[in-house]
Scaffold this motif. Structure first.
Motif, PDB file in Angstrom:
ATOM      1  N   LYS A 299      45.054  35.914  41.639  1.00  0.00           N
ATOM      2  CA  LYS A 299      44.924  37.864  41.414  1.00  0.00           C
ATOM      3  C   LYS A 299      43.796  38.051  40.706  1.00  0.00           C
ATOM      4  O   LYS A 299      44.331  39.344  40.872  1.00  0.00           O
ATOM      5  CB  LYS A 299      46.877  37.651  41.266  1.00  0.00           C
ATOM      6  N   GLU A 300      43.281  37.718  39.286  1.00  0.00           N
ATOM      7  CA  GLU A 300      42.577  38.463  38.578  1.00  0.00           C
ATOM      8  C   GLU A 300      40.739  38.242  39.690  1.00  0.00           C
ATOM      9  O   GLU A 300      39.461  38.752  38.917  1.00  0.00           O
ATOM     10  CB  GLU A 300      42.664  37.840  37.535  1.00  0.00           C
TER      11      GLU A 300
ATOM     12  N   LYS B  85      38.086  40.893  38.952  1.00  0.00           N
ATOM     13  CA  LYS B  85      37.703  40.876  37.886  1.00  0.00           C
ATOM     14  C   LYS B  85      36.533  40.469  37.239  1.00  0.00           C
ATOM     15  O   LYS B  85      36.181  40.529  36.180  1.00  0.00           O
ATOM     16  CB  LYS B  85      39.248  41.542  36.955  1.00  0.00           C
TER      17      LYS B  85
END
Length: 393
Positions: free
Chosen positions: A337-338, A341
């Protein structure tokens, strides 16, 4: 009724004024659409290569050649539409004119769709079975090896367009004029419909910007501090990820450290860069297999330290390699989910360390680190080595 045997000269009057201009307009429109389609699909083709291999980047001369090829082919295919429309006229002066016109249209349409099918087939297959395969390293260069074929295709299609038309009309002047017009349109399409490949190149560069910057930084440092100049092809290989030359570079660097002789400073620097950027060799073994470790073994680095003077540049850079190995193993796990980033390399490191770093390497690296720190001889250069973090299985 007298039967005419002589061919008439092709003219707007014989074709029909309305049909003539419809053919011109539709032919030009088709050429523009086909040229744009070729350009956009070529960039899409290059994009697909990045899914499993390095981005296919064309050299300037190669790019120019393909731009002219696709522009000329689009122009000739547009001419095919024009001539086919012209041959739909019902102004038959001889008995065989109708048959020849039908044959001309059939021949033109067949060639038209055959060329488009051929381009579509190669365009859909090559990205997956050649350019998009891991390890592809320009082993088959169509530009260098088959450039003549690309030159002949538009010429053959052009000749095919007019071949049967000449059975109906005297058309030598029109053929000459059409050559001049096609050349002019080709240059125009090349200028107006070609897509700047730098757009995709910059997007790809952005993906690995931090890695490329690190390479440039280390290469500049090697030149300034150590007087080392790396070959251009070595630098190009460093900035590739899945080509044959790139994977061989990783394998050869590891092999150099496994031998019982001194490793040169430039090789040490290259090994440090390769570890930092987490370059792979394309080989995968069962989980926890020591063969999954793609870089110099910690024990081999320790042996190299013993071969060099403690104050040498080589010793300094060997310690840097150990640091990079520890940083690599300490890479934190990134939740999917990251992903947005983090950089591509950070994601690859997180995934790769989790599944492809064997326990033996972690244990070996920890022993080497401890032995250096506990050895008074190496304490000063090794005291900054970070600790290894325990990873959750």
């Amino acid at each position: 009724m007298a039967v005419k045997f002589r061919k008439e000269k092709i003219s707007i009057q014989n074709i029909g004024k309305q049909r003539f201009w419809i053919g011109i307009i539709l032919g030009l429109f088709s050429a523009i659409i086909i040229s744009l389609t070729f350009s956009y699909f070529r960039e899409l083709f290059r994009f697909f290569t990045t899914l499993s291999a390095d981005l296919l980047i064309l050299e300037k001369s190669e790019l120019q050649f393909y731009n002219y090829f696709f522009s000329s082919l689009a122009t000739i295919l547009g001419l095919s539409i024009t001539v086919a429309i012209w041959m739909t006229n019902n102004n038959h002066k001889r008995r065989k004119d109708k048959i020849h016109k039908q044959l001309s249209r059939t021949n033109i349409y067949f060639t038209f769709w055959l060329i488009l099918m051929m381009i579509a087939r190669f365009g859909s297959v090559l990205p997956f079975i050649l350019y998009g395969m891991p390890g592809y390293d320009n082993q088959l260069n169509l530009f260098e090896e088959y450039w003549l074929l690309f030159v002949l295709i538009p010429i053959v299609v052009f000749a095919q367009n007019w071949f049967i038309v000449r059975l109906v009309y005297h058309s030598a002047k029109w053929i000459f004029y059409s050559i001049l017009i096609c050349v002019a349109i080709t240059f125009t399409l090349k200028t107006t419909t070609s897509i700047n490949q730098e757009i995709l190149n910059r997007a790809y560069y952005k993906k690995f910007e931090s890695d490329y910057n690190y390479i440039d930084q280390q290469i500049n440092k090697a030149k300034v501090e150590y007087g080392i100049d790396f070959k251009e092809n070595t630098l190009e290989t460093l900035k590739k990820w899945k080509t044959e030359s790139s994977t061989k570079q990783v394998v050869n660097l590891k092999s150099a450290f496994s031998k019982d002789k001194k490793v040169s400073l430039d090789t040490i620097i290259l090994q440090k860069i390769v570890i930092k950027n987490f370059k792979e060799n394309g080989r995968y073994f069962r989980r926890n297999s020591i063969d999954n470790w793609r870089y110099a073994f910690p024990k081999d680095i320790l042996r190299q330290l013993e071969l060099y003077d403690i104050k040498s540049n080589e010793s300094k850079e060997l310690i840097e390699i150990l640091k990079e190995q520890i940083y690599l193993i300490n890479t934190p796990e990134i939740d999917w989910k990251e992903y947005d980033k983090h950089t591509d390399t950070e994601i690859r490191k997180s995934f790769g360390v989790k599944y492809n770093v064997p326990k033996q390497i972690i244990e070996q690296l920890e022993k080497v680190r401890d032995s250096l720190i506990n050895d008074n001889k190496y304490y000063e250069i090794s005291k900054d080595l970070p600790e290894l973090k325990q990873r959750n299985e």
